[in-house]
Scaffold this motif. Structure first.
Motif, PDB file in Angstrom:
ATOM      1  N   UNK A 103      15.052   1.979  -3.361  1.00  0.00           N
ATOM      2  CA  UNK A 103      13.624   1.668  -3.390  1.00  0.00           C
ATOM      3  C   UNK A 103      13.002   2.356  -4.592  1.00  0.00           C
ATOM      4  N   UNK A 104      12.201   1.597  -5.318  1.00  0.00           N
ATOM      5  CA  UNK A 104      11.461   2.147  -6.447  1.00  0.00           C
ATOM      6  C   UNK A 104       9.967   2.030  -6.154  1.00  0.00           C
ATOM      7  N   UNK A 105       9.279   3.146  -6.092  1.00  0.00           N
ATOM      8  CA  UNK A 105       7.823   3.147  -5.945  1.00  0.00           C
ATOM      9  C   UNK A 105       7.283   3.518  -7.321  1.00  0.00           C
ATOM     10  N   UNK A 106       7.066   2.492  -8.128  1.00  0.00           N
ATOM     11  CA  UNK A 106       6.815   2.709  -9.546  1.00  0.00           C
ATOM     12  C   UNK A 106       6.247   1.418 -10.144  1.00  0.00           C
ATOM     13  N   UNK A 107       5.042   1.444 -10.709  1.00  0.00           N
ATOM     14  CA  UNK A 107       4.240   2.627 -10.959  1.00  0.00           C
ATOM     15  C   UNK A 107       3.349   2.997  -9.766  1.00  0.00           C
ATOM     16  N   UNK A 108       3.251   4.270  -9.521  1.00  0.00           N
ATOM     17  CA  UNK A 108       2.255   4.782  -8.582  1.00  0.00           C
ATOM     18  C   UNK A 108       0.926   4.802  -9.323  1.00  0.00           C
ATOM     19  N   UNK A 109      -0.096   4.211  -8.727  1.00  0.00           N
ATOM     20  CA  UNK A 109      -1.382   4.055  -9.405  1.00  0.00           C
ATOM     21  C   UNK A 109      -2.466   4.904  -8.751  1.00  0.00           C
ATOM     22  N   UNK A 110      -3.274   5.520  -9.571  1.00  0.00           N
ATOM     23  CA  UNK A 110      -4.390   6.316  -9.082  1.00  0.00           C
ATOM     24  C   UNK A 110      -5.553   5.377  -8.771  1.00  0.00           C
ATOM     25  N   UNK A 111      -5.691   5.036  -7.504  1.00  0.00           N
ATOM     26  CA  UNK A 111      -6.710   4.094  -7.064  1.00  0.00           C
ATOM     27  C   UNK A 111      -7.624   4.768  -6.044  1.00  0.00           C
ATOM     28  N   UNK A 112      -8.772   4.134  -5.789  1.00  0.00           N
ATOM     29  CA  UNK A 112      -9.661   4.647  -4.751  1.00  0.00           C
ATOM     30  C   UNK A 112      -8.930   4.668  -3.409  1.00  0.00           C
ATOM     31  N   UNK A 113      -9.201   5.688  -2.603  1.00  0.00           N
ATOM     32  CA  UNK A 113      -8.549   5.845  -1.295  1.00  0.00           C
ATOM     33  C   UNK A 113      -7.031   5.974  -1.435  1.00  0.00           C
ATOM     34  N   UNK A 114      -6.607   6.645  -2.500  1.00  0.00           N
ATOM     35  CA  UNK A 114      -5.183   6.792  -2.795  1.00  0.00           C
ATOM     36  C   UNK A 114      -4.396   7.299  -1.588  1.00  0.00           C
ATOM     37  N   UNK A 115      -4.856   8.380  -0.989  1.00  0.00           N
ATOM     38  CA  UNK A 115      -4.097   9.005   0.093  1.00  0.00           C
ATOM     39  C   UNK A 115      -3.930   8.073   1.282  1.00  0.00           C
ATOM     40  N   UNK A 116      -4.999   7.424   1.696  1.00  0.00           N
ATOM     41  CA  UNK A 116      -4.929   6.522   2.849  1.00  0.00           C
ATOM     42  C   UNK A 116      -4.028   5.329   2.550  1.00  0.00           C
ATOM     43  N   UNK A 117      -4.209   4.754   1.361  1.00  0.00           N
ATOM     44  CA  UNK A 117      -3.433   3.569   0.994  1.00  0.00           C
ATOM     45  C   UNK A 117      -1.943   3.881   0.941  1.00  0.00           C
ATOM     46  N   UNK A 118      -1.550   4.964   0.279  1.00  0.00           N
ATOM     47  CA  UNK A 118      -0.128   5.260   0.120  1.00  0.00           C
ATOM     48  C   UNK A 118       0.485   5.841   1.397  1.00  0.00           C
ATOM     49  N   UNK A 119      -0.301   6.545   2.183  1.00  0.00           N
ATOM     50  CA  UNK A 119       0.211   7.048   3.463  1.00  0.00           C
ATOM     51  C   UNK A 119       0.525   5.885   4.392  1.00  0.00           C
ATOM     52  N   UNK A 120      -0.392   4.913   4.481  1.00  0.00           N
ATOM     53  CA  UNK A 120      -0.158   3.732   5.327  1.00  0.00           C
ATOM     54  C   UNK A 120       0.999   2.895   4.794  1.00  0.00           C
ATOM     55  N   UNK A 121       1.122   2.844   3.490  1.00  0.00           N
ATOM     56  CA  UNK A 121       2.217   2.112   2.849  1.00  0.00           C
ATOM     57  C   UNK A 121       3.576   2.704   3.234  1.00  0.00           C
ATOM     58  N   UNK A 122       3.734   4.012   3.080  1.00  0.00           N
ATOM     59  CA  UNK A 122       4.995   4.652   3.445  1.00  0.00           C
ATOM     60  C   UNK A 122       5.268   4.490   4.936  1.00  0.00           C
ATOM     61  N   UNK A 123       4.233   4.550   5.744  1.00  0.00           N
ATOM     62  CA  UNK A 123       4.383   4.350   7.191  1.00  0.00           C
ATOM     63  C   UNK A 123       4.911   2.949   7.484  1.00  0.00           C
ATOM     64  N   UNK A 124       4.363   1.929   6.797  1.00  0.00           N
ATOM     65  CA  UNK A 124       4.834   0.557   7.001  1.00  0.00           C
ATOM     66  C   UNK A 124       6.285   0.403   6.568  1.00  0.00           C
ATOM     67  N   UNK A 125       6.634   1.020   5.459  1.00  0.00           N
ATOM     68  CA  UNK A 125       8.021   0.951   4.987  1.00  0.00           C
ATOM     69  C   UNK A 125       8.959   1.590   6.005  1.00  0.00           C
ATOM     70  N   UNK A 126       8.601   2.769   6.512  1.00  0.00           N
ATOM     71  CA  UNK A 126       9.471   3.494   7.448  1.00  0.00           C
ATOM     72  C   UNK A 126       9.577   2.791   8.793  1.00  0.00           C
ATOM     73  N   UNK A 127       8.530   2.068   9.186  1.00  0.00           N
ATOM     74  CA  UNK A 127       8.570   1.343  10.458  1.00  0.00           C
ATOM     75  C   UNK A 127       9.435   0.094  10.381  1.00  0.00           C
ATOM     76  N   UNK A 128       9.649  -0.407   9.171  1.00  0.00           N
ATOM     77  CA  UNK A 128      10.442  -1.632   9.006  1.00  0.00           C
ATOM     78  C   UNK A 128      11.876  -1.369   8.578  1.00  0.00           C
ATOM     79  N   UNK A 129      12.123  -0.208   7.962  1.00  0.00           N
ATOM     80  CA  UNK A 129      13.453   0.102   7.454  1.00  0.00           C
ATOM     81  C   UNK A 129      13.934   1.434   7.993  1.00  0.00           C
ATOM     82  N   UNK A 130      15.234   1.558   8.148  1.00  0.00           N
ATOM     83  CA  UNK A 130      15.828   2.869   8.380  1.00  0.00           C
ATOM     84  C   UNK A 130      15.977   3.513   7.011  1.00  0.00           C
ATOM     85  N   UNK A 131      15.038   4.404   6.675  1.00  0.00           N
ATOM     86  CA  UNK A 131      14.993   4.959   5.329  1.00  0.00           C
ATOM     87  C   UNK A 131      16.264   5.715   4.961  1.00  0.00           C
TER      88      UNK A 131
END
Length: 335
Positions: free
Chosen positions: A236-264
């Protein structure tokens, strides 16, 4: 798949073909997919692709296809802009110039004057060159840094042919980096540990705003799960990581969705990198882009435009923290 084929046909209304490219079977196979396209014979692909004063933005709306034969620079030593993943003999290659997707942060906008697609039809020559290189050493080869090779698989099965070649040459390990879900050919191939599929993933908010024409996050995750069950090694490549509004919420929910769908912990490794681009490319893109991501006040670092050191470190640490919360224990590479 029908909608994608329709998109390709509407896009490639004109196909420019080098005279020498007509001698290749692959050219005929590609042309069978575009019977309504206008065929224009040329001597050299640069007559069309390298013209000055082209509009990358306008061409992106209706790309044309150029079929060519590449005679030199078939294989390159790995670039410092790319990750070698601890591989000593790192190389990369490009059998296609440009991409079907339209990611607003993509460096290709600044690398080329044209948005048209150049497809090199002499893949067998690439394989011959690799046979020479690997006579006395093993190599790690990225085959899709300057395009998304898998997205072209309905047009011509480049990925299928690369995998079959690697199965016969045990001195090569390849990485296929993609955002595509076009995995039909891969499902029917028995993989080995010298083939790694590197999926680039982004939060859905990033995909909708900056990754035009790409599959959504859930569809990418579904494709990864399918190939995992077939035995493929997945990066998995998380690239580019972008500095956007609500960065923490957006990327935290993103990683949560990835982990819920895949055995990391069945993922081979994860690579992280923030936005970065050669400064000359960014300067060029700013002449025509309307994307806010292009006009952020980046700093200059070794002829590269990126976020300042503090922002970079904080962004990477946040993503690492979210991964640790999901019990990811394998290797994390940072660019």
């Amino acid at each position: 798949m029908k909608s994608k084929k329709k998109l390709y046909k509407n896009t490639f209304s004109h196909i420019y073909i080098e005279e020498k490219a007509f001698n290749y079977k692959s050219t005929n196979e590609i042309l069978k997919k575009f019977k309504q396209s206008k065929i224009i014979r040329i001597n050299n692909y640069k007559e069309i692709f390298s013209l000055k004063n082209q509009s990358f933005n306008k061409q992106k709306l209706s790309q044309n296809l150029i079929l060519a034969v590449k005679n030199e620079n078939l294989i390159y030593k790995g670039s410092d802009y790319c990750q070698n993943f601890d591989n000593e003999n790192f190389y990369y290659t490009n059998s296609i110039y440009n991409c079907l997707f339209d990611c607003k942060y993509c460096y290709l906008q600044g690398m080329y004057d044209s948005a048209n697609i150049v497809m090199f039809v002499n893949l067998e020559d690439y394989f011959k060159k690799l046979d020479e290189i690997t006579k006395d050493k093993k190599i790690y080869l990225s085959i899709s840094y300057d395009t998304d090779l898998m997205s072209f698989e309905n047009i011509y099965p480049f990925v299928d042919k690369w995998i079959k070649y690697v199965q016969d040459n045990d001195k090569i390990k390849i990485e296929i980096r993609t955002k595509s879900i076009n995995i039909k050919n891969l499902i029917n191939i028995i993989p080995n540990n010298r083939i790694i599929i590197g999926w680039t993933l982004s939060p859905e908010e990033i995909i909708k705003k900056y990754e035009k024409k790409t599959p959504n996050l859930q569809n990418r995750l579904n494709a990864i799960k399918t190939l995992q069950t077939k035995g493929y090694d997945i990066r998995i490549s998380i690239d580019p990581i972008l500095k956007v509004d609500n960065f923490e919420e957006i990327y935290k929910n993103f990683i949560k969705q990835v982990s819920e769908n895949l055995d990391l912990n069945k993922i081979s490794d994860i690579s992280l990198g923030v936005f970065r681009m050669p400064k000359d490319f960014l300067k060029k893109i700013r002449k025509f882009s309307d994307s806010d991501i292009i006009y952020y006040p980046y700093i200059n670092e070794k002829n590269e435009k990126t976020y300042d050191k503090k922002d970079k470190e904080e962004m990477i640490k946040k993503i690492q923290h979210y991964l640790f919360l999901c019990n990811f224990k394998n290797k994390i590479y940072i660019r």
